[in-house]
Design an enzyme around this catalytic site. Structure first.
Site, short mmCIF file in Angstrom:
data_model
loop_
_atom_site.label_atom_id
_atom_site.label_comp_id
_atom_site.label_asym_id
_atom_site.label_seq_id
_atom_site.Cartn_x
_atom_site.Cartn_y
_atom_site.Cartn_z
N PRO A 1 37.31 37.40 38.40
CA PRO A 1 37.23 38.83 38.14
C PRO A 1 37.06 39.13 36.65
O PRO A 1 37.91 38.79 35.85
CB PRO A 1 38.57 39.38 38.65
CG PRO A 1 39.15 38.30 39.48
CD PRO A 1 38.61 37.03 38.94
N GLU A 2 35.94 39.71 36.30
CA GLU A 2 35.71 40.21 34.95
C GLU A 2 35.52 41.71 35.10
O GLU A 2 35.76 42.25 36.18
CB GLU A 2 34.47 39.53 34.33
CG GLU A 2 34.58 38.01 34.33
CD GLU A 2 33.37 37.31 33.73
OE1 GLU A 2 32.75 37.88 32.82
OE2 GLU A 2 33.03 36.21 34.19
#
Length: 269
Positions: A2-3
């Site tokens: 997750p960015e």
DNA sequence: AAGGCAGCCTGTAAGC
DNA sequence: TGCTTACAGGCTGCCT
């Protein structure tokens, strides 16, 4: 992993699903997942907003309590009804008064939930760098924070205290798109290159958000669906770039770095 | 002060 | 087949 785009995807979906619901309780199923300074956990009331800062998810409630979730690498927030069982990777559960629950599942257990008084939010985020979509993310600001930084530009893109939200995949993609070699010292980038960096960062993040993020390993949306930006990656995990040149893979800042020595120049143009 | 990197953790895949 | 090893990576904190 997750960015920013993956977190933004989760935040948008949470907004549609939990705003207006009353939080009844937060249960920690595994130690070192939920952190707070309260002697006893507070009353929350209804969720009034869900927002993102960098890679953090911020759930604000009526009683001015903020639940700050960080997914780290494998964390997932999944909205479930009572019939879906707890898995061995369920680390915490946020329960709502309508009997729905938000499961915080995390294989590698690095993810965290911080429960803090709303007034402490500024302090919590005080060290975090600028948001890529904010006005603060401009060439003057970057030139200032990159001055005297001989660190490779790739490492600085990953530094959350400089720019908030970028992770390894997007840092690789952004630099390829700018034709800037990842090992270039940050302080020698030209004004033109900094502007390009800003434009491409926003362009790539915008497209990734549109695609609901990248599900390269195990990112999932709140309904457990995948994102699709992995289909648009240009350099991360590739053997050849889109010009047909062989892609080189090195370690930088302890992370896999993919770049094309042909396309990404190590010198100032 | 700035920068580099081990360590946290577990599932997956490759190697023997 | 089954064991071992390497790898993935965000972030903190330690060391130089």
């Amino acid at each position: 992993m997750p960015e920013l785009p993956e977190v933004e995807t989760v935040v948008r979906e949470l907004k549609q699903n939990i705003v207006g619901k009353s939080i009844v309780k937060v249960d920690e199923l595994r130690p070192d997942t939920v952190f707070h300074d309260f002697s006893t956990l507070p009353e929350y009331g209804k969720v009034i907003s869900v927002n993102r800062r960098g890679k953090y998810i911020i759930i604000d409630t009526e009683r001015n309590i903020s639940l700050i979730v960080h997914l780290r690498m494998t964390g997932k927030l999944i909205i479930v009804n009572n019939e879906i069982p707890v898995t061995k990777h369920t680390r915490a559960i946020i329960s709502f008064s309508d009997n729905t629950k938000l499961f915080f599942n995390d294989i590698r257990t690095f993810g965290t939930i911080n429960i803090i008084p709303g007034k402490n939010k500024l302090k919590f985020f005080c060290k975090l760098g600028c948001e890529p979509f904010s006005d603060e993310f401009n060439t003057e600001h970057l030139a200032t924070i990159f001055t005297r930084k001989k660190t490779p530009i790739k490492n600085l893109l990953l530094d959350q205290n400089c720019i908030a939200g970028l992770g390894n995949i997007y840092a690789n993609e952004i630099l390829y798109s700018c034709k800037i070699a990842p090992n270039r010292p940050a302080n020698i980038l030209s004004k033109t290159e900094l502007q390009l960096l800003i434009d491409k960062t926003r362009e790539i993040l915008t497209e990734a958000i549109k695609q609901n993020g990248t599900s390269i390993s195990d990112f999932r949306r709140v309904d457990n669906k995948s994102g699709s930006f992995q289909n648009f990656l240009q350099i991360y995990g590739k053997d050849v770039c889109c010009e047909g040149h062989p892609v080189k893979r090195i370690k930088s800042g302890g992370r896999s770095t993919f770049y094309c020595p042909e396309c990404q120049k190590e010198d100032i143009e």
